[in-house]
Design a protein around this motif. Sequence first.
Motif, PDB file in Angstrom:
ATOM      1  N   MET A   1       3.680  17.500 -12.990  1.00  0.00           N
ATOM      2  CA  MET A   1       3.139  16.155 -13.095  1.00  0.00           C
ATOM      3  C   MET A   1       3.437  15.333 -11.848  1.00  0.00           C
ATOM      4  O   MET A   1       2.628  14.539 -11.428  1.00  0.00           O
ATOM      5  N   ASN A   2       4.612  15.512 -11.246  1.00  0.00           N
ATOM      6  CA  ASN A   2       4.965  14.754 -10.049  1.00  0.00           C
ATOM      7  C   ASN A   2       3.962  14.977  -8.926  1.00  0.00           C
ATOM      8  O   ASN A   2       3.801  14.125  -8.069  1.00  0.00           O
ATOM      9  N   ASN A   3       3.320  16.112  -8.935  1.00  0.00           N
ATOM     10  CA  ASN A   3       2.380  16.449  -7.882  1.00  0.00           C
ATOM     11  C   ASN A   3       1.270  15.410  -7.753  1.00  0.00           C
ATOM     12  O   ASN A   3       0.818  15.108  -6.644  1.00  0.00           O
ATOM     13  N   ILE A   4       0.833  14.808  -8.824  1.00  0.00           N
ATOM     14  CA  ILE A   4      -0.246  13.815  -8.786  1.00  0.00           C
ATOM     15  C   ILE A   4       0.197  12.590  -7.991  1.00  0.00           C
ATOM     16  O   ILE A   4      -0.589  12.003  -7.242  1.00  0.00           O
ATOM     17  N   PHE A   5       1.458  12.206  -8.107  1.00  0.00           N
ATOM     18  CA  PHE A   5       1.956  11.046  -7.383  1.00  0.00           C
ATOM     19  C   PHE A   5       2.044  11.335  -5.884  1.00  0.00           C
ATOM     20  O   PHE A   5       1.747  10.460  -5.069  1.00  0.00           O
ATOM     21  N   ILE A   6       2.400  12.542  -5.541  1.00  0.00           N
ATOM     22  CA  ILE A   6       2.427  12.942  -4.131  1.00  0.00           C
ATOM     23  C   ILE A   6       1.007  12.950  -3.572  1.00  0.00           C
ATOM     24  O   ILE A   6       0.769  12.507  -2.446  1.00  0.00           O
ATOM     25  N   LYS A   7       0.061  13.403  -4.371  1.00  0.00           N
ATOM     26  CA  LYS A   7      -1.343  13.393  -3.929  1.00  0.00           C
ATOM     27  C   LYS A   7      -1.834  11.965  -3.703  1.00  0.00           C
ATOM     28  O   LYS A   7      -2.552  11.699  -2.741  1.00  0.00           O
ATOM     29  N   ILE A   8      -1.464  11.058  -4.588  1.00  0.00           N
ATOM     30  CA  ILE A   8      -1.841   9.655  -4.431  1.00  0.00           C
ATOM     31  C   ILE A   8      -1.252   9.099  -3.145  1.00  0.00           C
ATOM     32  O   ILE A   8      -1.946   8.434  -2.365  1.00  0.00           O
ATOM     33  N   MET A   9       0.009   9.377  -2.901  1.00  0.00           N
ATOM     34  CA  MET A   9       0.673   8.894  -1.692  1.00  0.00           C
ATOM     35  C   MET A   9       0.021   9.479  -0.440  1.00  0.00           C
ATOM     36  O   MET A   9      -0.214   8.757   0.537  1.00  0.00           O
ATOM     37  N   ASN A  10      -0.282  10.758  -0.469  1.00  0.00           N
ATOM     38  CA  ASN A  10      -0.930  11.391   0.681  1.00  0.00           C
ATOM     39  C   ASN A  10      -2.309  10.793   0.936  1.00  0.00           C
ATOM     40  O   ASN A  10      -2.692  10.573   2.088  1.00  0.00           O
ATOM     41  N   LEU A  11      -3.051  10.531  -0.119  1.00  0.00           N
ATOM     42  CA  LEU A  11      -4.375   9.933   0.027  1.00  0.00           C
ATOM     43  C   LEU A  11      -4.271   8.538   0.645  1.00  0.00           C
ATOM     44  O   LEU A  11      -5.024   8.198   1.563  1.00  0.00           O
ATOM     45  N   ILE A  12      -3.339   7.755   0.168  1.00  0.00           N
ATOM     46  CA  ILE A  12      -3.140   6.421   0.734  1.00  0.00           C
ATOM     47  C   ILE A  12      -2.751   6.517   2.205  1.00  0.00           C
ATOM     48  O   ILE A  12      -3.286   5.789   3.042  1.00  0.00           O
ATOM     49  N   GLU A  13      -1.843   7.411   2.527  1.00  0.00           N
ATOM     50  CA  GLU A  13      -1.420   7.577   3.921  1.00  0.00           C
ATOM     51  C   GLU A  13      -2.588   7.970   4.806  1.00  0.00           C
ATOM     52  O   GLU A  13      -2.746   7.446   5.915  1.00  0.00           O
ATOM     53  N   THR A  14      -3.430   8.851   4.336  1.00  0.00           N
ATOM     54  CA  THR A  14      -4.560   9.338   5.117  1.00  0.00           C
ATOM     55  C   THR A  14      -5.649   8.282   5.262  1.00  0.00           C
ATOM     56  O   THR A  14      -6.171   8.062   6.361  1.00  0.00           O
ATOM     57  N   GLU A  15      -5.985   7.629   4.187  1.00  0.00           N
ATOM     58  CA  GLU A  15      -7.131   6.714   4.183  1.00  0.00           C
ATOM     59  C   GLU A  15      -6.823   5.330   4.752  1.00  0.00           C
ATOM     60  O   GLU A  15      -7.727   4.653   5.224  1.00  0.00           O
ATOM     61  N   THR A  16      -5.584   4.900   4.689  1.00  0.00           N
ATOM     62  CA  THR A  16      -5.265   3.530   5.107  1.00  0.00           C
ATOM     63  C   THR A  16      -4.442   3.454   6.376  1.00  0.00           C
ATOM     64  O   THR A  16      -4.239   2.370   6.901  1.00  0.00           O
ATOM     65  N   LYS A  17      -3.957   4.561   6.847  1.00  0.00           N
ATOM     66  CA  LYS A  17      -3.095   4.579   8.041  1.00  0.00           C
ATOM     67  C   LYS A  17      -1.852   3.714   7.830  1.00  0.00           C
ATOM     68  O   LYS A  17      -1.394   3.018   8.727  1.00  0.00           O
ATOM     69  N   ILE A  18      -1.304   3.752   6.618  1.00  0.00           N
ATOM     70  CA  ILE A  18      -0.089   3.015   6.306  1.00  0.00           C
ATOM     71  C   ILE A  18       1.030   3.503   7.234  1.00  0.00           C
ATOM     72  O   ILE A  18       1.173   4.709   7.448  1.00  0.00           O
TER      73      ILE A  18
END
Length: 51
Positions: A1-18
């Motif tokens: 289940m934790n994997n979904i949160f890592i995917k969300i974080m990776n998507l945010i990092e990629t799409e927003t250049k945080i």
Amino acid sequence: MNNIFIKIMNLIETETKIPRLEKDIGQWLKENEHNRSVYEIYKIASKARKI
């Protein structure tokens, strides 16, 4: 289940250049009001990942 949160974080990092460094987050948040909402989601995903 934790994997979904890592995917969300990776998507945010990629799409927003945080920034990866906490010291750079303040400026990034000031650049755009949308960034603040994205950062809140990112923090929630980060905390949930650790549970």
